[in-house]
Design a protein around this motif. Structure first.
Motif, mmCIF file in Angstrom:
data_model
loop_
_atom_site.group_PDB
_atom_site.id
_atom_site.type_symbol
_atom_site.label_atom_id
_atom_site.label_comp_id
_atom_site.label_asym_id
_atom_site.label_seq_id
_atom_site.Cartn_x
_atom_site.Cartn_y
_atom_site.Cartn_z
ATOM 1 N N GLY A 84 77.184 42.589 -13.275
ATOM 2 C CA GLY A 84 75.627 42.297 -13.600
ATOM 3 C C GLY A 84 75.268 43.151 -14.689
ATOM 4 N N LEU A 85 76.154 43.651 -15.568
ATOM 5 C CA LEU A 85 75.648 44.923 -16.608
ATOM 6 C C LEU A 85 74.974 44.086 -17.760
ATOM 7 N N ASN A 111 74.518 33.583 -15.522
ATOM 8 C CA ASN A 111 75.592 34.494 -14.671
ATOM 9 C C ASN A 111 74.722 34.943 -13.520
ATOM 10 N N ILE A 112 74.298 34.371 -12.185
ATOM 11 C CA ILE A 112 73.628 34.847 -11.413
ATOM 12 C C ILE A 112 74.415 35.703 -10.369
ATOM 13 N N THR A 113 74.257 36.856 -10.300
ATOM 14 C CA THR A 113 75.203 37.963 -9.510
ATOM 15 C C THR A 113 74.550 38.030 -8.268
ATOM 16 N N GLN A 166 72.999 24.582 -12.371
ATOM 17 C CA GLN A 166 72.957 23.153 -12.845
ATOM 18 C C GLN A 166 72.235 23.098 -13.935
ATOM 19 N N ARG A 167 71.029 23.889 -14.188
ATOM 20 C CA ARG A 167 70.310 23.681 -15.170
ATOM 21 C C ARG A 167 70.615 24.685 -16.316
ATOM 22 N N PHE A 168 71.124 25.745 -15.908
ATOM 23 C CA PHE A 168 71.467 26.777 -16.952
ATOM 24 C C PHE A 168 72.951 27.092 -16.898
ATOM 25 N N ALA A 212 64.307 36.828 -5.848
ATOM 26 C CA ALA A 212 64.690 37.978 -7.038
ATOM 27 C C ALA A 212 66.049 37.664 -7.219
ATOM 28 N N ALA A 213 66.255 37.470 -8.605
ATOM 29 C CA ALA A 213 67.764 37.236 -9.091
ATOM 30 C C ALA A 213 68.292 38.210 -10.095
ATOM 31 N N GLU A 214 69.450 38.369 -9.930
ATOM 32 C CA GLU A 214 69.852 39.409 -11.007
ATOM 33 C C GLU A 214 70.918 38.229 -12.053
#
Length: 259
Positions: free
Chosen positions: A220-221, A47-49, A41-43, A61-63
């Motif tokens: 997530g490259l 793309n958080i995989t 929603q904020r960004f 932890a987020a990719e």
């Protein structure tokens, strides 16, 4: 129910979800999925995989777009940088990315297997022992280095299969240059001319570059070259042919011994 009523209900549901999340932010009780939703929603373009608990207390932890970030569990702060456990002398980023790499290997292997050879630019080793799939950009220095040394890979039995990864996006000049390669009658020559001689084809056609970029986002490259091995493992960056061949031979020996 009319379209307007459906749209009104969907808006109401969205507002309710955001209200519930906002309440939990204040209480510090967000789940990983809720933090992911809040970040979206904020960004919207982020793309958080992957997102899960980290070894860093109080953080997920987020990719995100290929990079590792840490997000507080109340969803308020995120940090991009290297986390070090000074007591145990551990690089938490390295351990996290290694764990994710292993987790996503089966998925990458399956998705790569679905691709058709006709959608790639392939340099086949005469005495093929291994196959690597390389996401490549046209303006990447290490991509050019890898291609310049392609014969070293081929001589060691490593077939190179290129997929397109224009890092500046599908509307960039890099994407147009890659389209020229994929639309050429002789893709191998077009690839070599573009990377080593800065000679670009202006050919245009239907091409698989958008599909390749879908995989870039799914995997997530974050950079080029990104090398996917036959087992789905990922090497994020250039690796000399001699080193890569040694690693691939070792992996193959372990696999055969396990049979």
């Amino acid at each position: 129910m009319s379209y307007k009523k459906i749209a009104s209900v969907m808006v109401s549901i969205s507002v309710l979800v955001l209200t519930l999340i906002a309440g939990k932010v204040q209480a510090g009780e967000l789940s990983a999925d809720e933090v992911k939703s809040l970040m979206k929603q904020r960004f919207p373009s982020l793309n958080i995989t992957l997102i899960n608990d980290s070894q860093l207390p109080g953080f997920f932890a987020a990719e995100a777009d290929g990079d590792l970030i840490y997000i507080t569990k109340d969803g308020r702060y995120f940090i991009q940088g290297t986390a070090i456990d000074m007591e145990q002398r551990k690089n938490l980023n390295r351990e996290q990315t290694t764990a994710w790499n292993n987790l996503k290997s089966p998925m990458r292997k399956e998705d790569i297997a679905k691709l058709n050879d006709k959608d790639m630019v392939i340099f086949k080793a005469p005495n093929e022992k291994h196959v690597i799939t390389v996401f490549t950009d046209i303006d990447c220095g290490y991509c050019r280095k890898l291609h310049k040394e392609r014969q070293d890979y081929l001589d060691r039995g490593i077939t190179i299969r290129y997929l397109a990864f224009p890092r500046a996006g599908l509307q960039s000049s890099a994407a147009k240059k890659l389209e020229g390669i994929w639309c050429s009658k002789d893709r191998q020559t077009a690839m070599t001319n573009a990377k080593l001689k800065q000679k670009f084809s202006k050919a245009s056609c239907e091409n698989p570059i958008a599909e390749h970029m879908r995989l870039v986002r799914k995997f997530g490259l974050g950079g080029t070259p990104s090398i996917v091995l036959e087992n789905g493992n990922l090497i994020g960056g250039y690796q000399p042919a001699e080193i890569l061949a040694q690693n691939l031979d070792s992996m193959k020996a372990v696999k055969q011994a396990a049979k």
